[in-house]
Design an enzyme around this catalytic site. Structure first.
Site, PDB file in Angstrom:
ATOM      1  N   ARG A 153       4.932  20.022  27.772  1.00 26.93           N
ATOM      2  CA  ARG A 153       5.026  20.781  29.018  1.00 26.93           C
ATOM      3  C   ARG A 153       6.501  20.973  29.401  1.00 26.93           C
ATOM      4  O   ARG A 153       7.045  20.220  30.200  1.00 26.93           O
ATOM      5  CB  ARG A 153       4.259  20.056  30.130  1.00 26.93           C
ATOM      6  CG  ARG A 153       2.780  19.863  29.810  1.00 26.93           C
ATOM      7  CD  ARG A 153       2.014  19.248  30.983  1.00 26.93           C
ATOM      8  NE  ARG A 153       2.361  17.844  31.179  1.00 26.93           N
ATOM      9  CZ  ARG A 153       1.725  17.042  32.046  1.00 26.93           C
ATOM     10  NH1 ARG A 153       0.730  17.519  32.784  1.00 26.93           N
ATOM     11  NH2 ARG A 153       2.082  15.783  32.193  1.00 26.93           N
TER      12      ARG A 153
ATOM     13  N   ASP B 101       6.325  13.040  22.339  1.00 25.75           N
ATOM     14  CA  ASP B 101       5.269  12.770  21.369  1.00 25.75           C
ATOM     15  C   ASP B 101       4.798  14.108  20.815  1.00 25.75           C
ATOM     16  O   ASP B 101       4.309  14.959  21.565  1.00 25.75           O
ATOM     17  CB  ASP B 101       4.111  12.026  22.037  1.00 25.75           C
ATOM     18  CG  ASP B 101       3.187  11.390  21.013  1.00 25.75           C
ATOM     19  OD1 ASP B 101       3.627  11.153  19.883  1.00 25.75           O
ATOM     20  OD2 ASP B 101       2.012  11.133  21.349  1.00 25.75           O
TER      21      ASP B 101
ATOM     22  N   HIS C  81       2.272   6.204  21.374  1.00 27.45           N
ATOM     23  CA  HIS C  81       3.571   6.734  21.800  1.00 27.45           C
ATOM     24  C   HIS C  81       4.284   5.733  22.704  1.00 27.45           C
ATOM     25  O   HIS C  81       5.485   5.471  22.543  1.00 27.45           O
ATOM     26  CB  HIS C  81       3.370   8.067  22.525  1.00 27.45           C
ATOM     27  CG  HIS C  81       4.649   8.691  22.983  1.00 27.45           C
ATOM     28  ND1 HIS C  81       4.716   9.549  24.064  1.00 27.45           N
ATOM     29  CD2 HIS C  81       5.924   8.569  22.528  1.00 27.45           C
ATOM     30  CE1 HIS C  81       5.960   9.930  24.238  1.00 27.45           C
ATOM     31  NE2 HIS C  81       6.719   9.357  23.326  1.00 27.45           N
TER      32      HIS C  81
ATOM     33  N   ASP D 283       6.310  12.963  32.509  1.00 24.62           N
ATOM     34  CA  ASP D 283       6.965  14.277  32.643  1.00 24.62           C
ATOM     35  C   ASP D 283       6.372  15.142  33.748  1.00 24.62           C
ATOM     36  O   ASP D 283       6.536  16.367  33.735  1.00 24.62           O
ATOM     37  CB  ASP D 283       6.923  15.031  31.308  1.00 24.62           C
ATOM     38  CG  ASP D 283       5.510  15.412  30.892  1.00 24.62           C
ATOM     39  OD1 ASP D 283       4.541  14.912  31.516  1.00 24.62           O
ATOM     40  OD2 ASP D 283       5.358  16.212  29.949  1.00 24.62           O
ATOM     41  N   ASP D 284       5.703  14.522  34.713  1.00 23.81           N
ATOM     42  CA  ASP D 284       5.201  15.290  35.862  1.00 23.81           C
ATOM     43  C   ASP D 284       5.499  14.524  37.152  1.00 23.81           C
ATOM     44  O   ASP D 284       4.669  14.441  38.045  1.00 23.81           O
ATOM     45  CB  ASP D 284       3.704  15.584  35.737  1.00 23.81           C
ATOM     46  CG  ASP D 284       2.860  14.342  35.515  1.00 23.81           C
ATOM     47  OD1 ASP D 284       3.436  13.222  35.488  1.00 23.81           O
ATOM     48  OD2 ASP D 284       1.637  14.470  35.363  1.00 23.81           O
TER      49      ASP D 284
ATOM     50  N   ASP E 261      -2.997   1.496  30.373  1.00 26.09           N
ATOM     51  CA  ASP E 261      -2.753   1.004  31.731  1.00 26.09           C
ATOM     52  C   ASP E 261      -3.889   0.099  32.211  1.00 26.09           C
ATOM     53  O   ASP E 261      -3.649  -0.913  32.876  1.00 26.09           O
ATOM     54  CB  ASP E 261      -2.510   2.155  32.716  1.00 26.09           C
ATOM     55  CG  ASP E 261      -3.513   3.282  32.596  1.00 26.09           C
ATOM     56  OD1 ASP E 261      -4.368   3.251  31.695  1.00 26.09           O
ATOM     57  OD2 ASP E 261      -3.443   4.219  33.415  1.00 26.09           O
TER      58      ASP E 261
ATOM     59  N   SER F 158      -9.060  19.246  35.710  1.00 24.04           N
ATOM     60  CA  SER F 158     -10.430  19.730  35.877  1.00 24.04           C
ATOM     61  C   SER F 158     -10.999  19.261  37.207  1.00 24.04           C
ATOM     62  O   SER F 158     -12.130  19.553  37.539  1.00 24.04           O
ATOM     63  CB  SER F 158     -11.308  19.223  34.724  1.00 24.04           C
ATOM     64  OG  SER F 158     -11.344  17.808  34.744  1.00 24.04           O
TER      65      SER F 158
END
Length: 387
Positions: free
Chosen positions: A59, A88, A132, A154-155, A232, A263
């Site tokens: 992204r 990754d 990763h 990355d968000d 996690d 979603s």
């Protein structure tokens, strides 16, 4: 994949499409320094507080927003917090974007070996994500020998005091071995549930989403890092954290903007979009964090819970609304907790017998953004708190 109940929808597309690599069998992992030496990015006269790694996939637009948020505050402390991007996969746009930042060391993890799931029908994406994470943390802790690492995704955007917060917390993490990691996230950090930007808590629940751990802890976790599950949730298992706890803020120091691809838009709107990202200036270097040490926090938190006004009955929400004091509401079991949590609008989810953000079974949050605290107290919490 943090909110794994809904994670497939918000998962980066490279993981959802990982089946496209099924015919490739060559295993390959490698590190690219982007034609610049890591040593040139680190001041030899400054011992880094922690390496900061952004976990990325495919992204580039999200990555750019995250990096720009970080660089805004990292430039002034670059030697203390060297920055890495770990990608990754082989998405060209992400790699190009990452290499465009001369202040950042780029790492790339490519594993083309087909995933063999433990059970039929399992989503291979979670295997890829876990692999990763292990690879990137091994690189930073073992190859580069950092004492601590802060993991971002990355968000995410960060708060202005993000680095000062972690620098202050690093000292606590080093000296109190009952703390497993420090997080910048509060699951119940929505605007209506927070008030004090200085307030920090111990928690039995691993928050993730912007967290720091030490090399000694990683050397314990790395050999047994999971291949077949959510990494996690694995950290949240009692057998893994072994009664060690996590430091979390009341007001988040990270903000997750990963809406696209979800979603479950309602989930994002309810839990992520309303998160308050701290904007208050806190001089963490002058803050005394010794109250977070295990014995002091247990005593102080226990007194706070004990002094709150008990509220009972099915109309607890109404009673709490009519009282202008801190209140505590006891729940009898997980189902009872979920019912009460639903009334207030906080997270209902448990993992391995622990509610999100709980300490000794107690979940605390502010009432409608005011100074007042609501304590949801488990049947055994007061005994555990020694009150």
């Amino acid at each position: 994949n943090y909110y794994n109940t809904f994670s497939l929808g918000r998962m980066p597309k490279c993981y959802r499409d990982i089946g496209n690599l099924k015919n490739l069998t060559l295993p390959l992992t490698f590190l690219l320094d982007a034609e610049r030496s890591l040593q040139t990015l680190i001041n030899k006269n400054v011992v880094p507080v922690a390496a900061v790694v952004i976990m990325a996939c495919n992204r580039p637009d999200y990555l750019q927003r995250t990096v720009e948020s970080i660089l805004k505050y990292q430039k002034a402390v670059a030697s203390k917090f060297p920055l890495f991007i770990s990608q990754d996969g082989t998405n060209g746009e992400v790699k190009k974007k990452a290499l465009s930042y001369t202040q950042i060391t780029f790492m790339q993890h490519v594993d083309l070996e087909p995933v063999r799931t433990e059970r039929p029908g399992e989503n291979v994406a979670y295997y890829k994500i876990a692999n990763h994470y292990k690879w990137a943390l091994d690189e930073l802790f073992i190859k580069h020998d950092f004492r601590r690492v802060i993991i971002l995704e990355d968000d995410m955007e960060i708060a202005p005091d993000f680095f000062d917060y972690f620098e202050a917390a690093a000292k606590l993490l080093d000296t109190d071995k009952s703390i497993m990691a420090v997080s910048s996230w509060n699951d119940n950090g929505q605007k209506q549930f927070v008030y004090d930007p200085k307030a920090l808590y111990r928690s039995d629940f691993f928050p993730g989403l912007g967290w720091m751990l030490t090399k000694s802890t990683w050397m314990e976790l790395s050999p047994k890092w999971p291949k077949f599950t959510y990494w996690d949730d694995w950290v949240r298992l009692k057998e893994v954290h072994r009664d060690r706890q996590f430091i979390r803020p009341e007001v988040c120091r990270t903000y997750n903007f990963g809406e696209h691809g979800s979603s479950m838009g309602q989930f994002f709107d309810q839990y992520l979009k309303p998160i308050k990202l701290n904007d208050a200036h806190i001089d963490w270097n002058s803050e005394d964090l010794s109250y977070l040490k295990e014995d002091k926090f247990l005593t102080k938190f226990g007194k706070d819970v004990a002094s709150a006004t008990p509220v009972h009955g099915s109309d607890a929400l109404l009673k709490a609304h009519n009282l202008d004091v801190d209140v505590r509401i006891q729940y009898d079991n997980q189902g009872d907790f979920e019912r009460i949590a639903r009334q207030f609008g906080i997270f209902e989810e448990w993992k391995d017998g622990v509610p999100r953000a709980a300490y000794k079974g107690v979940v605390v949050f502010r009432y409608k953004g005011s100074r007042r605290r609501i304590y949801l107290v488990g049947p055994d919490s007061l005994r555990q708190l020694g009150v």
